[in-house]
Design a protein around this motif. Structure first.
Motif, mmCIF file in Angstrom:
data_model
loop_
_atom_site.group_PDB
_atom_site.id
_atom_site.type_symbol
_atom_site.label_atom_id
_atom_site.label_comp_id
_atom_site.label_asym_id
_atom_site.label_seq_id
_atom_site.Cartn_x
_atom_site.Cartn_y
_atom_site.Cartn_z
ATOM 1 N N GLN B 80 0.843 -1.207 0.000
ATOM 2 C CA GLN B 80 0.000 0.000 0.000
ATOM 3 C C GLN B 80 0.871 1.247 0.000
ATOM 4 O O GLN B 80 0.609 2.209 -0.745
ATOM 5 N N ALA B 81 1.893 1.230 0.834
ATOM 6 C CA ALA B 81 2.788 2.391 0.908
ATOM 7 C C ALA B 81 3.486 2.597 -0.439
ATOM 8 O O ALA B 81 3.647 3.740 -0.908
ATOM 9 N N GLY B 82 3.863 1.499 -1.066
ATOM 10 C CA GLY B 82 4.520 1.593 -2.380
ATOM 11 C C GLY B 82 3.578 2.181 -3.423
ATOM 12 O O GLY B 82 3.961 3.016 -4.247
ATOM 13 N N ILE B 83 2.306 1.748 -3.381
ATOM 14 C CA ILE B 83 1.310 2.263 -4.338
ATOM 15 C C ILE B 83 1.121 3.769 -4.129
ATOM 16 O O ILE B 83 1.071 4.549 -5.074
ATOM 17 N N LEU B 84 1.058 4.160 -2.869
ATOM 18 C CA LEU B 84 0.874 5.584 -2.566
ATOM 19 C C LEU B 84 2.037 6.407 -3.107
ATOM 20 O O LEU B 84 1.856 7.453 -3.748
ATOM 21 N N ARG B 85 3.261 5.908 -2.848
ATOM 22 C CA ARG B 85 4.462 6.633 -3.330
ATOM 23 C C ARG B 85 4.434 6.720 -4.860
ATOM 24 O O ARG B 85 4.685 7.780 -5.440
ATOM 25 N N ALA B 86 4.090 5.606 -5.503
ATOM 26 C CA ALA B 86 4.059 5.593 -6.972
ATOM 27 C C ALA B 86 2.988 6.539 -7.505
ATOM 28 O O ALA B 86 3.159 7.209 -8.522
ATOM 29 N N ASN B 87 1.865 6.602 -6.788
ATOM 30 C CA ASN B 87 0.788 7.514 -7.188
ATOM 31 C C ASN B 87 1.245 8.963 -7.127
ATOM 32 O O ASN B 87 0.955 9.760 -8.029
ATOM 33 N N LEU B 88 1.945 9.289 -6.051
ATOM 34 C CA LEU B 88 2.432 10.672 -5.907
ATOM 35 C C LEU B 88 3.425 11.000 -7.026
ATOM 36 O O LEU B 88 3.414 12.105 -7.583
ATOM 37 N N THR B 89 4.253 10.030 -7.321
ATOM 38 C CA THR B 89 5.218 10.240 -8.422
ATOM 39 C C THR B 89 4.474 10.453 -9.731
ATOM 40 O O THR B 89 4.794 11.347 -10.522
ATOM 41 N N TYR B 90 3.455 9.607 -9.925
ATOM 42 C CA TYR B 90 2.657 9.715 -11.150
ATOM 43 C C TYR B 90 2.013 11.101 -11.253
ATOM 44 O O TYR B 90 2.039 11.747 -12.306
ATOM 45 N N LEU B 91 1.470 11.572 -10.139
ATOM 46 C CA LEU B 91 0.835 12.903 -10.137
ATOM 47 C C LEU B 91 1.865 13.990 -10.441
ATOM 48 O O LEU B 91 1.591 14.943 -11.171
ATOM 49 N N ARG B 92 3.072 13.835 -9.852
ATOM 50 C CA ARG B 92 4.121 14.839 -10.076
ATOM 51 C C ARG B 92 4.475 14.886 -11.564
ATOM 52 O O ARG B 92 4.587 15.968 -12.151
ATOM 53 N N TYR B 93 4.629 13.710 -12.160
ATOM 54 C CA TYR B 93 4.961 13.669 -13.587
ATOM 55 C C TYR B 93 3.814 14.231 -14.449
ATOM 56 O O TYR B 93 4.052 14.779 -15.524
ATOM 57 N N SER B 94 2.584 14.067 -13.977
ATOM 58 C CA SER B 94 1.438 14.540 -14.760
ATOM 59 C C SER B 94 1.232 16.039 -14.639
ATOM 60 O O SER B 94 0.685 16.687 -15.522
ATOM 61 N N LEU B 95 1.660 16.585 -13.499
ATOM 62 C CA LEU B 95 1.446 18.022 -13.269
ATOM 63 C C LEU B 95 2.243 18.875 -14.237
ATOM 64 O O LEU B 95 1.781 19.920 -14.693
ATOM 65 N N VAL B 96 3.436 18.426 -14.537
ATOM 66 C CA VAL B 96 4.311 19.232 -15.402
ATOM 67 C C VAL B 96 3.662 19.486 -16.769
ATOM 68 O O VAL B 96 3.518 20.643 -17.186
ATOM 69 N N PRO B 97 3.232 18.451 -17.476
ATOM 70 C CA PRO B 97 2.573 18.744 -18.758
ATOM 71 C C PRO B 97 1.303 19.573 -18.593
ATOM 72 O O PRO B 97 0.958 20.357 -19.475
ATOM 73 N N MET B 98 0.621 19.404 -17.456
ATOM 74 C CA MET B 98 -0.601 20.200 -17.247
ATOM 75 C C MET B 98 -0.292 21.696 -17.224
ATOM 76 O O MET B 98 -1.108 22.517 -17.649
#
Lengths: 664, 290
Positions: B80-98
Motif C-alpha cells: 500500500q505504501a509503495g502504491i501511494l508513493r508511486a501515485n504521488l510520483t505519477y501525479l508529479r509527472y502529470s502536473l508538469v505537462p498540465m
C-alpha cells in the motif's frame, strides 16, 4: 431569467464534476408499443352543465359542440351520488359507485378520532422507521412516508393496457399518486403543493389592517415592509426533516422597488424577474433551503416553482405568491408515469401547475385576487394544459388519450352570480361586467374541441364529457344546526358551539347523528364512532326517520323543499367492499340550495338557512338529478352510456374489452 | 488583454465559421478531436514518459503484491505504501505537462464558451438588460437624474426587440434594468443613451451558433478576462458593465440531449467527454502513456 454573471466561473469549476455527472446521462426511453384497434380521445371538462351547454349551443357560441351534435345529440350524463368531482370521476374511472371505489366526498372522517381527512390520498408512515437518529442539532430520518391513493377499483386504462391498448391519462382526478398502470399519466385533482395541501398561496403586504378573516385555509398573509426600497422576506416550505428543532425549509427573496415607477425586481436565489404592477411572473424556480443539516445529509434544498403577482408597490406593497408547486423536472412526490414524464412535458412545453386544482379560488375568496386577476390566473393555467395537449396530440400514436380540464368548474363556482340576477351576490354594477366569463370558458373548450377535430387521426372517436352540471347556489343549509335544532345532536354549551370548530362543543353521549362533508350525514353509531350513542339495532330506523324529516324541510324564504332526495347508504351503493366507510345518508339538496361550508367541517350557525353571500356563488353538490353532466360524441357509442359509471364500460366496449352486461 | 481577446475572437470566429450552420455536436466533435490531438502532442513532449510508465508499473506491481500476499498484513501494508508513493510520483509527472496544457486550454474554453454556451434567442423570449454604473458616477455631473437620484437613460432598441417595462433603478447596486421581449431575433445592438453618450451591447440571434456574450465588460481586468467575447466599454464612460440574460444552450447528440447540469454548460460536458474519449483512442497512435 437567471443571473448569469458567475456562470462561466462556475462552469470552469464544474469541469471537475463532469465525471460525476456523466453516469446520469445515459437514461434511455422504454420501447413503445403500438395500440391495436380503435383510437379514442376523451375530453373531460369538469362541471360543464347540460342546460347551459345546450343554451350556448343554441346561441351559436359553441360551433364545434354543435358540429358534433349533428351526428349524436347532446346527452345528459348521470352523475354520482353525491355529485362531487372526486366521487364522480372515480365512478367513471372504475365503472362502479362509491361502494366499489371508496370515495364518498372530498373529506371523510375517522370514526375513531372524529377528525376529517382528505378522501383521495394519504401519507402512510414507513412501518420500519424508528426514531430519527440525533446528530447534534441535526437528525437523520430513519424512514420516509409514502403517498397512498385511497381510490380503489380497477381504472379503465388499466384494463385497456392489459388488452394491449396504449393509454395516456392527463390530470385525471382522484388519481394521485398516479396509478402507474397507464403508459403515460399525470396526476390531477388531489395532487398537493409542496406543503402537502391542496394549494396554499402567500400574500406579502405592508397593509396594517388587511382583513384576513376570509382566508379560512389555503392562504397565508405575511407582513412585508420596504426598507430603503427593498422588501426582504422568505418563502416558507414544509418542515425541515433534518433538524431536531422544528424549522421550515425556506427560500429568502427580495423585491427591489424603483423609486419613481411602479416596477420592481424580484430576486429569488439566482433567479431574477422584473415585474410591473399588475403583472404575473412566469414560473420561478425556488430552492427551499434545508440549511446546514440538509447539506450534511446531501439534500441541501427542496426544489419547487412559484408564480408571483405584483399587485401594488405604493402606497402599500402587495405581492401574491402562488402555492409552491412541485418542480415537474424534479418532483419530490410522484406525479407521473413514468416518473420522468412530467419532466419531459416541462422540457417541451415549459414548467406548469402540478397542484391538482391550479385555479386559486382561495385567493379570490380571501380578497387577495380580484375577479380580473383570478381570471388571468385561470387563463394561464388553461394555456399550460392546452400546450401540453397539443404536444401530446401531435405525437400520439393511437390508443386512448384522456385529458381533464378544470377551469370551467372553478370559474362557475366563483362567478355564477354573473349569470343569475336572483343570486344574493348579484351586484348590478359589477356582476354584468363578468357575464361573459363563464360562456367564454365554455367557448374555450369549444375551440379546443375544434382543434382536436382538426388534428386527430382519422376515424378517432371523440368523447366530450363532464362529471356533473352546475347551478347557482343561493341558499345555504346548516345541516349540523338543523340536527341540533331537531334534537338529533346536542351541545354542551350553545354559545361555545357557535364559535367552536370540528364539533368542539358537541355532547356526543346525547348525539344521534352528525354531518360531515357537504353531503354526508352519519349516525353516531356505538362500536364505530369514538363516542357512539346509537345501537346498531336503531340505526336503520333512525336513518329512515332522518330521511323523512329532511325531505319535509321547507326553506322559509322560498317556500320550497330544501332537500329533494336523501340516499340511504345500503339502498344506494353497491357492496363493493368500501360501502361501510361512507356516510349513512347522503343529502341531495334542492337545486339552488347546498350544505353550508361551516357545517361541512362540524361547525354550527345561528340559523339553519342563510343566503349564500360567499365568493362561491355557484355549485353542484345538490340532488344529482338536478346537475347532470354532458356527453357528446362524434359518432354513436357501441354501448350507450347514460351515467358516468356506464361510460367506463362504454369506453372499454369501443376497444372490444369487457363489453356487454356480463362484464359488469 | 483587449488586444489578445480581439485576436482570439477573430481566430475562433474564423475557425468555427464552417460549423455555424451545422448542429453544435458536429463542431464540438471536431474541436474535441483537435483538442485531444493537441493535448496528446503537448503531453508527449512535456512529460517524463519513462517516469510515468515506471510509476504505473510500480502501481500495478503493488496491486499484484496485495493479491499474492493477502495473508500477510506486513506485506500488504508495504505494498500500500509503495502504491501511494508511486501515485504521488505519477501525479508529479502529470502536473508538469498540465502546466503547459492548461493555460492555452483556458483560452480555448473561454472562446468556445461564447460560441456554444448560450441558446439562440427565439421570438417570444424575454431577457433582462442591466446597466451597472461605475462607483461615483453621480459625481461626474454628466448624467441627468430624477429628484430621487435615478439616472435618466433611454433605450435605443433595434426592430425586433421591445422594452416591456420602464427602467428599474436599484441604488444599492447602481443598476438600471429593463425587461425586453424578442419579437424577431437577429444580430442586434441594444443602445442605452445616458446623457450624450451611447452605450451598446450586442444581442445576437440570427444563427443557432455564433458568438454570444451575456456581459459586455468595463474597466475590470478580471471581467475582460472572463468575458472576452465583446470589446470593453469605453473607459471614460459612466457604465461598468452591461449584461443581458441568455438562456443556456443544450447539445443534441444521437439519443441524448445534453443540458446544463450543476452549472456545467452542456457543451463543456460534451467537449471534455469527447476529448477524453479521443485522447484514449489515439494515445497508442501518438505513442503516449498517461
Amino acid at each position: 431569467m437567471r443571473r448569469d454573471g458567475h456562470r462561466f466561473r462556475a462552469a470552469a469549476l464544474g469541469v471537475l464534476a463532469i465525471a460525476a455527472v456523466l453516469p446520469l446521462a445515459g437514461c434511455g426511453g422504454a420501447g413503445e408499443a403500438r395500440a391495436p384497434g380503435r383510437n379514442v380521445i376523451i375530453l373531460g371538462f369538469d362541471g360543464l352543465d347540460y342546460d347551459l351547454t345546450a343554451k350556448l349551443m343554441a346561441e351559436g357560441r359553441l360551433p364545434n359542440f354543435s358540429r358534433l351534435a349533428e351526428s349524436t345529440p347532446l346527452q345528459k350524463l348521470g352523475t354520482s351520488v353525491p355529485p362531487q368531482s372526486p366521487v364522480a370521476w372515480s365512478n367513471f374511472i372504475t365503472g362502479t359507485d362509491a361502494g366499489g371505489h371508496g370515495i364518498f366526498d372530498f373529506v371523510h372522517r375517522d370514526p375513531g378520532t372524529m377528525l376529517p381527512f382528505l378522501s383521495t390520498s394519504r401519507v402512510i408512515a414507513d412501518p420500519d422507521a424508528g426514531e430519527p437518529i440525533a446528530l447534534g442539532k441535526c437528525q437523520i430520518p430513519t424512514g420516509a412516508g409514502e403517498m397512498e391513493l385511497l381510490r380503489h377499483g380497477t381504472p379503465f386504462w388499466e384494463k385497456l393496457e392489459r388488452a394491449g391498448v396504449e393509454t395516456t391519462v392527463m390530470r385525471m382526478p382522484a388519481n394521485f399518486p398516479p396509478s402507474g398502470s397507464a403508459t403515460r399519466e399525470l396526476s390531477g385533482m388531489g395532487t398537493p403543493d409542496i406543503l402537502g395541501t391542496y394549494g396554499t398561496f402567500t400574500y406579502y403586504t405592508s397593509e396594517l389592517f388587511f382583513d384576513d378573516s376570509k382566508i379560512t385555509g389555503g392562504g397565508e398573509v405575511v407582513e412585508a415592509w420596504p426598507e430603503e426600497g427593498v422588501v426582504a422576506s422568505e418563502l416558507l416550505g414544509p418542515d425541515n426533516p433534518f433538524t431536531r428543532e422544528k424549522t421550515k425549509a425556506k427560500a429568502p427573496f427580495q423585491v427591489h422597488l424603483d423609486p419613481d415607477e411602479p416596477v420592481a425586481k424580484l430576486v429569488v436565489g439566482d433567479e431574477e424577474r422584473i415585474l410591473e404592477v399588475g403583472e404575473w411572473s412566469d414560473w420561478v424556480p425556488v430552492s427551499l433551503d434545508l440549511g446546514l443539516c440538509g447539506k450534511l445529509m446531501m439534500t441541501p434544498s427542496i426544489p419547487a416553482n412559484a408564480r408571483f403577482y405584483l399587485k401594488s408597490v405604493a402606497p402599500e406593497f402587495q405581492l401574491y405568491v402562488s402555492p409552491l408547486n412541485l418542480d415537474p423536472r424534479n418532483p419530490v412526490m410522484p406525479i407521473s408515469t413514468p416518473e420522468d414524464f412530467a419532466g419531459e412535458l416541462a422540457e417541451v412545453t415549459g414548467p406548469f401547475y402540478t397542484q391538482g386544482m391550479p385555479e386559486d379560488t382561495k385567493a379570490l375568496e380571501g380578497g387577495v385576487l380580484d375577479r380580473t386577476q383570478f381570471l388571468a390566473q385561470v387563463s394561464s393555467a388553461y394555456e399550460e394544459e392546452a400546450a401540453q395537449y397539443r404536444h401530446l396530440l401531435a405525437g400520439w400514436k393511437g390508443g386512448l388519450l384522456f385529458l381533464y380540464f378544470g377551469a370551467a368548474d372553478l370559474t362557475q363556482h366563483t362567478l355564477m352570480d354573473t349569470l343569475d340576477p336572483g343570486h344574493p351576490r348579484w351586484d348590478p354594477e359589477v356582476s354584468p361586467k363578468f357575464a361573459d366569463a363563464i360562456p367564454n370558458a365554455y367557448a374555450r373548450f369549444d375551440a379546443f374541441l375544434g382543434y382536436t377535430l382538426g388534428h386527430m387521426p382519422k376515424d378517432t372517436l371523440v368523447v366530450v364529457m363532464s362529471d356533473h352540471g352546475f347551478t347557482s347556489w343561493r341558499r345555504a343549509f346548516g345541516l349540523n344546526t338543523w340536527l341540533w335544532q331537531n334534537g338529533y345532536l346536542n351541545v354542551t354549551d350553545p354559545q361555545a358551539a357557535l364559535s367552536s370548530k370540528l364539533f368542539g362543543a358537541v355532547d356526543w353521549s346525547a348525539t344521534r347523528a352528525y354531518g360531515l362533508g357537504i353531503n354526508g350525514l352519519y349516525v353516531n353509531l356505538q362500536g364505530r364512532e369514538k363516542n357512539g350513542a346509537v345501537p346498531e339495532s336503531e340505526r336503520l330506523s333512525l336513518m329512515r326517520e332522518l330521511k323523512a324529516k329532511l325531505l319535509a324541510t321547507i326553506d322559509p324564504k322560498t317556500g320550497q323543499p330544501a332537500i329533494t332526495q336523501v340516499f340511504l347508504r345500503e339502498e344506494t351503493y353497491s357492496d363493493g367492499g368500501y360501502r361501510d366507510i361512507g356516510p349513512d345518508l347522503v343529502i341531495g339538496y334542492a337545486k339552488g340550495t347546498r350544505g353550508s361550508s361551516a357545517s361541512a367541517l362540524g361547525e354550527f350557525e345561528p340559523e339553519v338557512f342563510a343566503d349564500n353571500v360567499d365568493e362561491w356563488p355557484g355549485d353542484h353538490l345538490m340532488d344529482p338529478d338536478a346537475v347532470p353532466g354532458i356527453l357528446l360524441t362524434n359518432r354513436p357509442l357501441v354501448r350507450p352510456a347514460p351515467t358516468l359509471s356506464e361510460l367506463h364500460w362504454s369506453i372499454l366496449a369501443e376497444f372490444g374489452v369487457e363489453s356487454g352486461a356480463a362484464a359488469k | 488583454m483587449s488586444l489578445l481577446n480581439s485576436a482570439l475572437r477573430r481566430l475562433f470566429d474564423l475557425l468555427l465559421l464552417p460549423f455555424q450552420s451545422l448542429p453544435a455536436a458536429v463542431g464540438l466533435v471536431v474541436v474535441s478531436l483537435l483538442a485531444a490531438v493537441g493535448m496528446l502532442w503537448a503531453f508527449k513532449r512535456t512529460s517524463n514518459q519513462a517516469g510515468i510508465e515506471a510509476a504505473k508499473r510500480r502501481i500495478h506491481a503493488g496491486i499484484f503484491e496485495i493479491r499474492l500476499f493477502n495473508d500477510s498484513f506486513r506485506q500488504i501494508w508495504r505494498a500500500q505504501a509503495g502504491i501511494l508513493r508511486a501515485n504521488l510520483t505519477y501525479l508529479r509527472y502529470s502536473l508538469v505537462p498540465m502546466l503547459f496544457i492548461l493555460p492555452p486550454l483556458v483560452f480555448v474554453v473561454a472562446q468556445l464558451q461564447f460560441q456554444y454556451a448560450y441558446a439562440q434567442p427565439a421570438a417570444g423570449d424575454r431577457t433582462v438588460l442591466e446597466a451597472t454604473f461605475a462607483p461615483g458616477w453621480e459625481k461626474a455631473g454628466t448624467v441627468p437624474a430624477s429628484a430621487s437620484g435615478k439616472p435618466r437613460a433611454t433605450l435605443e432598441l433595434p426592430a425586433g426587440l421591445v422594452a416591456e417595462t420602464p427602467a428599474l433603478w436599484i441604488p444599492s447596486q447602481r443598476t438600471l434594468s429593463w425587461r425586453l421581449r424578442v419579437e424577431q431575433p437577429g444580430d442586434q445592438t441594444i443602445g442605452i443613451r445616458i446623457g450624450d453618450r451611447l452605450y451598446e451591447k450586442s444581442f445576437d440571434g440570427s444563427r443557432p451558433l455564433e458568438r454570444r456574450s451575456p456581459v459586455r465588460p468595463g474597466r475590470s481586468w478580471l471581467d475582460q478576462f472572463v468575458y472576452p467575447a465583446e470589446r470593453p466599454l469605453p473607459s471614460d464612460g459612466v457604465l461598468d458593465r452591461v449584461t443581458v440574460d441568455l438562456e443556456p444552450a443544450a447539445v443534441a447528440l444521437p439519443g441524448w440531449t445534453v443540458r446544463e447540469m450543476a452549472g456545467v454548460p452542456a457543451w463543456m460536458t460534451v467537449f471534455f467527454l469527447l476529448s477524453i474519449v479521443f485522447a484514449f483512442a489515439l494515445r497508442r497512435r501518438f505513442g503516449v502513456t498517461f
